[in-house]
Design a protein around this motif. Structure first.
Motif: not given
Ligand SMILES: Cc1ncc(COP(=O)(O)O)c(C=O)c1O
Length: 371
Positions: A86, A157, A186
Motif C-alpha cells: 500500500f 509494516d 484490517k
Molecule cells: C501495508 C500497509 N501499510 C500502511 C497502511 C496505512 O494504514 P492506515 O490506512 O491506517 O493509514 C496500510 C493500510 O491501509 C497498509 O495496508
C-alpha cells in the motif's frame, strides 16, 4: 447468492452491546483524546503483541511516519521498502524528504525478496521497511542480523498483520518498530482511522510519545517538531472490545483460507491459491490468475454474480506518477509488475459462511471453464 468482499456488520453485530456500553462510558467521561482509555488499550495491545511499548496513534500511515521521525530520517537518507505494498509504506519515507528504494517481490508469498534488499544497501541506507503483506510475515530471521551488522533500523509494516507471527514471534515485536493500522478493513478494524506503533526500546518509545503530541513534554514545551498523531479515546475503547475477540477473528480467517484451499483443490484449481505460510492471518486471500485477461474474466464473472473482489495492487509503487523522479521504468521490478496484472482478492472475513465460499469457488471455476 451475493457475497460481499467484507461484511463488518457480521463482525460487529455479536458484540453490539459491548460496543454500545464502551461508547456510553466514553460519552460520560468527557475525555476524547488519549487519556485512560488509550492507556488501557495500549497496555492490552502490548501484552497481546509481546512488546514493551505500544503507542496508540492516529493511523497506520502516521505510525510509519512517526517511526521514521523518531530516528531522524530526512533528505539524503535512503529507506528500502517493497514496491508491492500500500502507498503509505513509501509515502511516509518521501514525506520526510528521504528516498524510497524499491525492491521486487517473491512470487511465493508477495513479500519482498531479501537478496534484493541486501543488494540495495548503500552508505545512505538508514532504515528498511519489511511489509507483512496480506497478513503473512516477511522473513525476519535473516533480516535482523544483517540490519544489526550495518546499523540499519528495521520498521515492520504490520498494518495488515496484527496477530500474525514469524516463527512464533508476533509481527511487530521483532524489528526496532512495528506499525499497525486499525483502518476498518484490517483484522482489528476500528470505527474510523487509528493505528499503533510498537517498540521494545524505552528511549524510542519516549521519543515517539513526545512526537505524537507536537514534540511537547510537558504541554507547550516543544523539544522536537512533531505532529498530531494522537489516538481518540472512543477508538481505543471500541478497539479494546474487539481486541478481546482478535483470537477468534484470526482463526475464523484461517479456517476460511483452509476451506478455500480445499474447495479450489477439489475443482482442480489449487494452483490459484497462495502458498501456505505458518502464522498467516489472511487479511486478504489472494488468487493468482494465469494472465491479465484471465483475471479480468474471473473478476467480471464474480462481479456479475454479485461477489466482491478487489485488486491489491494495480500499479506497483515504483511506477506511480509521484515517484517518476526516481527514474524507475516498466520492467525494472518484473515480479511485482506481473503480480499487479494477475492477483485478485476474494471475500474473506469472520462470519463468511461455507455456502458463500462454495458459491465464490463455483463462480471462479465456471469463469475459467468458459474461457
Ligand atoms: C501495508 C500497509 N501499510 C500502511 C497502511 C496505512 O494504514 P492506515 O490506512 O491506517 O493509514 C496500510 C493500510 O491501509 C497498509 O495496508
Amino acid at each position: 447468492m451475493s457475497v460481499p468482499l467484507l461484511d463488518l456488520q457480521r463482525i460487529h453485530a455479536p458484540i453490539e452491546q459491548e460496543l454500545q456500553a464502551a461508547f456510553a462510558r466514553v460519552l460520560n467521561q468527557n475525555n476524547y483524546i488519549l487519556g485512560a482509555e488509550v492507556t488501557a488499550f495500549e497496555s492490552a495491545c502490548a501484552e497481546v503483541l509481546a512488546v514493551k511499548h505500544a503507542i496508540g496513534v492516529s493511523s497506520g500511515s502516521d505510525a510509519l511516519l512517526l517511526a521514521l521521525m523518531c530516528i531522524g530520517i530526512g533528505p539524503g537518507d535512503e529507506v528500502i521498502c517493497p514496491t508491492y505494498t500500500f502507498f503509505a509504506t513509501a509515502g511516509a519515507i518521501a514525506r520526510l524528504g528521504a528516498t524510497p528504494v524499491f525492491v521486487d517481490l517473491d512470487p511465493s508469498n508477495y513479500n519482498w525478496k531479501l537478496e534484493q534488499v541486501f543488494a540495495a544497501r548503500t552508505e545512505r541506507t538508514r532504515a528498511v521497511i519489511p511489509v507483512h503483506l496480506f497478513g503473512s510475515c516477511a522473513d525476519m530471521s535473516e533480516l535482523m542480523p544483517w540490519a544489526e551488522k550495518y546499523g540499519i533500523t528495521v520498521i515492520e509494516d504490520a498494518a495488515q498483520a496484527i496477530d500474525a507471527s514469524w516463527r512464533e514471534q508476533p509481527a511487530g515485536s521483532i524489528g526496532h518498530f512495528g506499525c499497525f493500522s486499525f483502518f476498518p478493513s484490517k483484522n482489528l478494524g476500528g470505527f474510523g482511522d487509528g493505528g499503533l506503533l510498537t517498540t521494545q526500546d524505552d528511549q524510542l518509545a519516549e521519543k515517539a510519545r513526545i512526537l505524537r503530541a507536537h514534540g511537547a513534554k510537558p504541554k507547550y514545551h516543544h523539544h522536537f517538531v512533531g505532529g498530531n498523531f494522537r489516538l481518540d479515546a472512543l477508538q481505543a475503547a471500541l478497539l479494546h472490545i474487539k481486541l478481546q475477540h482478535l483470537d477468534s477473528y484470526t482463526w475464523q480467517r484461517q479456517d476460511c483460507a483452509a476451506r478455500y484451499r480445499t474447495l479450489l483443490a477439489e475443482k482442480g484449481l489449487a494452483h490459484l491459491a497462495p502458498e501456505e505460510m505458518p502464522g498467516h492471518v489472511y487479511n486478504q486471500f489472494i488468487l493468482r490468475l494465469a494472465c491479465a485477461e484471465q483475471r479480468h474474466q474471473v473478476q467480471d464473472k464474480l462481479t456479475a454474480a454479485k461477489i466482491g473482489t478487489a485488486i491489491y495492487y494495480p500499479i506497483p509503487l515504483h511506477l506511480q506518477a509521484c515517484f517518476s523522479g526516481l527514474g524507475y521504468k516498466p520492467g525494472d521490478l518484473p515480479e511485482a509488475e506481473a503480480a499487479a496484472q494477475t492477483t485478485l482478492a476474494i471475500p474473506i472475513f469472520p462470519g463468511l459462511t461455507e455456502q458463500e465460499q462454495d458459491a465464490v469457488v463455483s463462480e471462479i471455476k465456471q469463469a475459467i471453464l468458459e474461457n
